[in-house]
Motif scaffolding. Sequence first.
Motif, PDB file in Angstrom:
ATOM      1  N   HIS A  90      99.551  78.846  75.521  1.00 38.07           N
ATOM      2  CA  HIS A  90     100.107  78.247  74.306  1.00 38.07           C
ATOM      3  C   HIS A  90      99.824  76.745  74.221  1.00 38.07           C
ATOM      4  O   HIS A  90     100.205  76.100  73.245  1.00 38.07           O
ATOM      5  CB  HIS A  90     101.623  78.480  74.251  1.00 38.07           C
ATOM      6  CG  HIS A  90     101.995  79.899  73.964  1.00 38.07           C
ATOM      7  ND1 HIS A  90     102.327  80.345  72.716  1.00 38.07           N
ATOM      8  CD2 HIS A  90     102.073  80.980  74.778  1.00 38.07           C
ATOM      9  CE1 HIS A  90     102.608  81.642  72.756  1.00 38.07           C
ATOM     10  NE2 HIS A  90     102.455  82.047  74.003  1.00 38.07           N
ATOM     11  N   ILE A  91      99.159  76.200  75.226  1.00 38.26           N
ATOM     12  CA  ILE A  91      98.867  74.769  75.251  1.00 38.26           C
ATOM     13  C   ILE A  91      97.355  74.552  75.352  1.00 38.26           C
ATOM     14  O   ILE A  91      96.702  75.068  76.270  1.00 38.26           O
ATOM     15  CB  ILE A  91      99.568  74.072  76.436  1.00 38.26           C
ATOM     16  CG1 ILE A  91     101.084  74.290  76.358  1.00 38.26           C
ATOM     17  CG2 ILE A  91      99.246  72.586  76.459  1.00 38.26           C
ATOM     18  CD1 ILE A  91     101.852  73.689  77.524  1.00 38.26           C
ATOM     19  N   PHE A  92      96.811  73.797  74.402  1.00 38.25           N
ATOM     20  CA  PHE A  92      95.402  73.423  74.395  1.00 38.25           C
ATOM     21  C   PHE A  92      95.274  71.944  74.756  1.00 38.25           C
ATOM     22  O   PHE A  92      96.231  71.173  74.613  1.00 38.25           O
ATOM     23  CB  PHE A  92      94.788  73.640  73.002  1.00 38.25           C
ATOM     24  CG  PHE A  92      94.714  75.081  72.561  1.00 38.25           C
ATOM     25  CD1 PHE A  92      93.505  75.758  72.567  1.00 38.25           C
ATOM     26  CD2 PHE A  92      95.845  75.754  72.110  1.00 38.25           C
ATOM     27  CE1 PHE A  92      93.421  77.080  72.147  1.00 38.25           C
ATOM     28  CE2 PHE A  92      95.778  77.077  71.687  1.00 38.25           C
ATOM     29  CZ  PHE A  92      94.559  77.743  71.703  1.00 38.25           C
ATOM     30  N   ALA A  93      94.089  71.532  75.172  1.00 34.17           N
ATOM     31  CA  ALA A  93      93.814  70.111  75.403  1.00 34.17           C
ATOM     32  C   ALA A  93      92.386  69.824  74.975  1.00 34.17           C
ATOM     33  O   ALA A  93      91.484  70.665  75.142  1.00 34.17           O
ATOM     34  CB  ALA A  93      94.030  69.731  76.868  1.00 34.17           C
ATOM     35  N   LEU A  94      92.177  68.639  74.414  1.00 32.23           N
ATOM     36  CA  LEU A  94      90.843  68.261  73.956  1.00 32.23           C
ATOM     37  C   LEU A  94      90.628  66.766  74.124  1.00 32.23           C
ATOM     38  O   LEU A  94      91.569  65.996  74.297  1.00 32.23           O
ATOM     39  CB  LEU A  94      90.644  68.689  72.495  1.00 32.23           C
ATOM     40  CG  LEU A  94      91.545  68.070  71.419  1.00 32.23           C
ATOM     41  CD1 LEU A  94      91.003  66.750  70.891  1.00 32.23           C
ATOM     42  CD2 LEU A  94      91.695  69.041  70.247  1.00 32.23           C
ATOM     43  N   GLY A  95      89.368  66.359  74.078  1.00 36.36           N
ATOM     44  CA  GLY A  95      89.032  64.932  74.165  1.00 36.36           C
ATOM     45  C   GLY A  95      89.108  64.400  75.585  1.00 36.36           C
ATOM     46  O   GLY A  95      88.972  65.136  76.573  1.00 36.36           O
ATOM     47  N   ASP A  96      89.357  63.094  75.699  1.00 40.07           N
ATOM     48  CA  ASP A  96      89.321  62.416  76.993  1.00 40.07           C
ATOM     49  C   ASP A  96      90.421  62.858  77.955  1.00 40.07           C
ATOM     50  O   ASP A  96      90.313  62.637  79.157  1.00 40.07           O
ATOM     51  CB  ASP A  96      89.426  60.901  76.791  1.00 40.07           C
ATOM     52  CG  ASP A  96      88.181  60.308  76.149  1.00 40.07           C
ATOM     53  OD1 ASP A  96      87.242  61.085  75.880  1.00 40.07           O
ATOM     54  OD2 ASP A  96      88.144  59.095  75.913  1.00 40.07           O
ATOM     55  N   CYS A  97      91.498  63.459  77.436  1.00 38.75           N
ATOM     56  CA  CYS A  97      92.581  63.882  78.333  1.00 38.75           C
ATOM     57  C   CYS A  97      92.312  65.255  78.933  1.00 38.75           C
ATOM     58  O   CYS A  97      93.097  65.742  79.744  1.00 38.75           O
ATOM     59  CB  CYS A  97      93.929  63.873  77.616  1.00 38.75           C
ATOM     60  SG  CYS A  97      94.159  65.208  76.419  1.00 38.75           S
ATOM     61  N   ALA A  98      91.209  65.896  78.530  1.00 37.35           N
ATOM     62  CA  ALA A  98      90.897  67.249  78.985  1.00 37.35           C
ATOM     63  C   ALA A  98      89.676  67.248  79.897  1.00 37.35           C
ATOM     64  O   ALA A  98      88.764  66.428  79.751  1.00 37.35           O
ATOM     65  CB  ALA A  98      90.648  68.162  77.788  1.00 37.35           C
ATOM     66  N   SER A  99      89.664  68.188  80.832  1.00 34.62           N
ATOM     67  CA  SER A  99      88.509  68.405  81.704  1.00 34.62           C
ATOM     68  C   SER A  99      88.049  69.839  81.514  1.00 34.62           C
ATOM     69  O   SER A  99      88.735  70.777  81.909  1.00 34.62           O
ATOM     70  CB  SER A  99      88.879  68.155  83.166  1.00 34.62           C
ATOM     71  OG  SER A  99      87.788  68.469  84.021  1.00 34.62           O
ATOM     72  N   CYS A 100      86.874  69.981  80.886  1.00 37.28           N
ATOM     73  CA  CYS A 100      86.348  71.314  80.579  1.00 37.28           C
ATOM     74  C   CYS A 100      84.987  71.477  81.242  1.00 37.28           C
ATOM     75  O   CYS A 100      84.010  70.849  80.832  1.00 37.28           O
ATOM     76  CB  CYS A 100      86.227  71.509  79.068  1.00 37.28           C
ATOM     77  SG  CYS A 100      85.595  73.136  78.592  1.00 37.28           S
ATOM     78  N   LEU A 101      84.938  72.305  82.278  1.00 37.32           N
ATOM     79  CA  LEU A 101      83.686  72.616  82.952  1.00 37.32           C
ATOM     80  C   LEU A 101      83.235  73.989  82.475  1.00 37.32           C
ATOM     81  O   LEU A 101      83.813  75.014  82.839  1.00 37.32           O
ATOM     82  CB  LEU A 101      83.875  72.610  84.473  1.00 37.32           C
ATOM     83  CG  LEU A 101      82.624  72.916  85.312  1.00 37.32           C
ATOM     84  CD1 LEU A 101      81.548  71.858  85.072  1.00 37.32           C
ATOM     85  CD2 LEU A 101      82.970  72.987  86.793  1.00 37.32           C
ATOM     86  N   PRO A 131      83.176  62.331  78.168  1.00 42.21           N
ATOM     87  CA  PRO A 131      84.187  61.730  77.278  1.00 42.21           C
ATOM     88  C   PRO A 131      83.541  60.897  76.180  1.00 42.21           C
ATOM     89  O   PRO A 131      83.373  59.686  76.299  1.00 42.21           O
ATOM     90  CB  PRO A 131      85.003  60.856  78.246  1.00 42.21           C
ATOM     91  CG  PRO A 131      84.040  60.473  79.317  1.00 42.21           C
ATOM     92  CD  PRO A 131      83.098  61.638  79.471  1.00 42.21           C
ATOM     93  N   ARG A 132      83.174  61.542  75.099  1.00 43.31           N
ATOM     94  CA  ARG A 132      82.531  60.868  73.967  1.00 43.31           C
ATOM     95  C   ARG A 132      83.243  61.251  72.676  1.00 43.31           C
ATOM     96  O   ARG A 132      83.947  62.261  72.608  1.00 43.31           O
ATOM     97  CB  ARG A 132      81.049  61.267  73.852  1.00 43.31           C
ATOM     98  CG  ARG A 132      80.185  60.939  75.053  1.00 43.31           C
ATOM     99  CD  ARG A 132      78.762  61.403  74.801  1.00 43.31           C
ATOM    100  NE  ARG A 132      77.907  61.233  75.960  1.00 43.31           N
ATOM    101  CZ  ARG A 132      76.664  61.676  76.039  1.00 43.31           C
ATOM    102  NH1 ARG A 132      76.137  62.333  75.018  1.00 43.31           N
ATOM    103  NH2 ARG A 132      75.947  61.486  77.134  1.00 43.31           N
ATOM    104  N   ALA A 133      83.004  60.454  71.645  1.00 39.10           N
ATOM    105  CA  ALA A 133      83.601  60.758  70.345  1.00 39.10           C
ATOM    106  C   ALA A 133      83.101  62.100  69.821  1.00 39.10           C
ATOM    107  O   ALA A 133      83.855  62.874  69.226  1.00 39.10           O
ATOM    108  CB  ALA A 133      83.281  59.637  69.356  1.00 39.10           C
ATOM    109  N   GLN A 134      81.812  62.393  70.033  1.00 45.11           N
ATOM    110  CA  GLN A 134      81.276  63.662  69.538  1.00 45.11           C
ATOM    111  C   GLN A 134      81.907  64.846  70.266  1.00 45.11           C
ATOM    112  O   GLN A 134      82.077  65.918  69.687  1.00 45.11           O
ATOM    113  CB  GLN A 134      79.756  63.703  69.686  1.00 45.11           C
ATOM    114  CG  GLN A 134      79.248  63.633  71.114  1.00 45.11           C
ATOM    115  CD  GLN A 134      77.761  63.943  71.207  1.00 45.11           C
ATOM    116  OE1 GLN A 134      77.331  65.029  70.833  1.00 45.11           O
ATOM    117  NE2 GLN A 134      76.972  62.986  71.667  1.00 45.11           N
ATOM    118  N   SER A 135      82.289  64.654  71.533  1.00 46.58           N
ATOM    119  CA  SER A 135      82.962  65.724  72.272  1.00 46.58           C
ATOM    120  C   SER A 135      84.311  66.032  71.647  1.00 46.58           C
ATOM    121  O   SER A 135      84.673  67.205  71.444  1.00 46.58           O
ATOM    122  CB  SER A 135      83.145  65.327  73.738  1.00 46.58           C
ATOM    123  OG  SER A 135      81.913  65.000  74.343  1.00 46.58           O
ATOM    124  N   ALA A 136      85.094  64.977  71.355  1.00 49.51           N
ATOM    125  CA  ALA A 136      86.415  65.160  70.748  1.00 49.51           C
ATOM    126  C   ALA A 136      86.298  65.853  69.389  1.00 49.51           C
ATOM    127  O   ALA A 136      87.102  66.737  69.053  1.00 49.51           O
ATOM    128  CB  ALA A 136      87.120  63.820  70.604  1.00 49.51           C
TER     129      ALA A 136
END
Length: 449
Positions: free
Chosen positions: A323-334, A344-349
């Motif tokens: 029920h919890i998502f994370a995106l942008g610089d606060c997230a680590s997605c491998l 960590p870039r604007a295009q990633s967010a």
Amino acid sequence: MLTLLDTIQGTSVSDQKTQIVVVGGGAGGLELVRRLGSRYGREKHDIILVDRNLTHIWKPLLHEVAAGSLDANLDEVGYGGHAVRWGYRFFNGALESIDRSTRHIITAPLLDDSGKEVIGRHRIRYDYLVLAFGGVSNDFGVPGVREHAQFLEHRGQADSFRQKLLNACLRANHEHNTGNPEARVRICIIGGGATGVELSAELYNAAKSLRYYGLEVFDESKLEVTLLEAGPRILPQIDAELAGTARHELEQLGVSVRENTQVVRVAEHSVETKDGEAIPADLIVWAAGVKGADGVTEMSDLELNRLSQFVVKPTLQTTLDDHIFALGDCASCLLPGQERPIPPRAQSAHQMASHVFDNLCRIQAGKPLRDFVYKDHGSLVSLSRFSTVGSLMGNLVGGRMAVEGRLARWAYQSLYRMHLIAIHGWWRGISLIVIGHVNQIVRPKLKLH
């Protein structure tokens, strides 16, 4: 402890609206609430944005605000008005903790400049929570960084740096007028990524205009900027040849670019390197690395990586709570098959916000979620009005296309235009682009006060 936007007394659980809470109104978070509000409205959904600030400014513009080249008041977005337009709610507060057992977030008390409480601690219910509050600069434990260096993570820090820069220029101008022709403003920027490089160039652009603001003898020749990079070259995110072009452009302006230079200590007016050199500086800017925001480890029991970023699955859901998502610089997605997490870039967010929106819509429709696919559209770095270098993913020659000069400058400006469309929609975004173009023509080129 007060409860905000929770179940109304007497209302049955079945009558509750689906509550989607987004924490963080950066590029990704603001785009997400706009799209959710536009899609669902207020009839059966409550879309809530939580942010400690009242306004949004695109983070890649902060170096221009810091140098005084951009008036942030003309480019920022007020969350309140934006919320009314797009059908979501805005709550001014900072995330303190997450109660996963009851699906609530707790916001910290909001204090004014004197430390007096404005809004008390609140609980906000969620059915789905999206963490999008970005990250902070990673000081890597270097002594003195937090005490003596300036950061460019939000509007307040950029405004603070701009005022300190102006004060330093005024002092140097006064010293020159009172018998010290060698008076200089010495600025040391630590970190050769996009922020450090762009700020270095923007400072020289601003210095050229200072004489029109009462500093009769101050110009770019009175500015000494040193850019330090611990790695073998600046701008590791772009092609080595293009990074070399950027270095040459900076050195032509007067920037002293020092690669393979590791900082081991920061003092009030100097930076000490691993080689034992002490580089004198009136202003010190730390622009090296990104990590999770301060206090993240105490917020919840969600899985974090070594940089205090929330670890997410390819669906961008956190590993311990769907029920919890994370995106942008606060997230680590491998992603599967990749060696490194998404950068960590604007295009990633932007891409992650679009994907979270799609998956939230799929949840509402009872459809299976999709895995995120990151598309690297290249990197562009602006050297103020002097030059722009970088690379774009194009369809020419089947791969990456290097761009320089006017084409690169146009492409760099287009990134901000795309951001405006993402947070305002097509029609209003286009109108703001037109207004912004007019403002560039008629408004002052330097904002110092």
